[in-house]
Design a protein around this motif. Sequence first.
Motif, PDB file in Angstrom:
ATOM      1  N   VAL A 148      16.849 131.032   9.577  1.00  0.00           N
ATOM      2  CA  VAL A 148      15.621 131.047  10.367  1.00  0.00           C
ATOM      3  C   VAL A 148      14.964 132.421  10.434  1.00  0.00           C
ATOM      4  N   THR A 149      13.651 132.370  10.642  1.00  0.00           N
ATOM      5  CA  THR A 149      12.832 133.552  10.823  1.00  0.00           C
ATOM      6  C   THR A 149      12.236 133.474  12.216  1.00  0.00           C
ATOM      7  N   PRO A 150      12.462 134.492  13.067  1.00  0.00           N
ATOM      8  CA  PRO A 150      11.871 134.449  14.404  1.00  0.00           C
ATOM      9  C   PRO A 150      10.349 134.372  14.312  1.00  0.00           C
ATOM     10  N   GLY A 151       9.731 133.628  15.226  1.00  0.00           N
ATOM     11  CA  GLY A 151       8.273 133.527  15.201  1.00  0.00           C
ATOM     12  C   GLY A 151       7.772 132.451  16.137  1.00  0.00           C
ATOM     13  N   ALA A 152       6.520 132.065  15.936  1.00  0.00           N
ATOM     14  CA  ALA A 152       5.866 131.064  16.775  1.00  0.00           C
ATOM     15  C   ALA A 152       6.363 129.667  16.402  1.00  0.00           C
ATOM     16  N   THR A 153       5.889 128.679  17.154  1.00  0.00           N
ATOM     17  CA  THR A 153       6.293 127.303  16.900  1.00  0.00           C
ATOM     18  C   THR A 153       5.705 126.814  15.583  1.00  0.00           C
ATOM     19  N   ALA A 154       6.365 125.857  14.992  1.00  0.00           N
ATOM     20  CA  ALA A 154       5.928 125.262  13.733  1.00  0.00           C
ATOM     21  C   ALA A 154       6.260 123.786  13.777  1.00  0.00           C
TER      22      ALA A 154
END
Length: 127
Positions: free
Chosen positions: A11-17
Amino acid sequence: MSTDDYFALLVTPGATATVLELPEQTRAATAAEVVEQLFAVEASLNEVTLRVGCREYGIVTRARLAELRGHTPRQVGDGDHGRLPGPGTFVLLRFSCTACGKEELRVHVDEGRLPRCSEHGEMRRET
């Protein structure tokens, strides 16, 4: 490394997808294969939130998979070539919220845990 650590590598931290939910007993190596196949089929999709059973791990991006390609951690049984004959395929089930357009993708459906939008309730099956 624990099983959670293997999934965390994807996983890559970030916003929702868009959410991709896989069955509870899915192994990290299998999840990587499914996400890679999904990206191959859905050219416009660049990231998905990976959920395995009830556990959400985070966002997997095309870039992260490319970074890991050839460097995926091996687990017990990975070298036994115990696969079904033929290419790996899955049926992608797409659910969406009619109010806001939020999407969830699944390769299985647990009738007791159908996708729900956190704001608008039940999602509609698209495919």
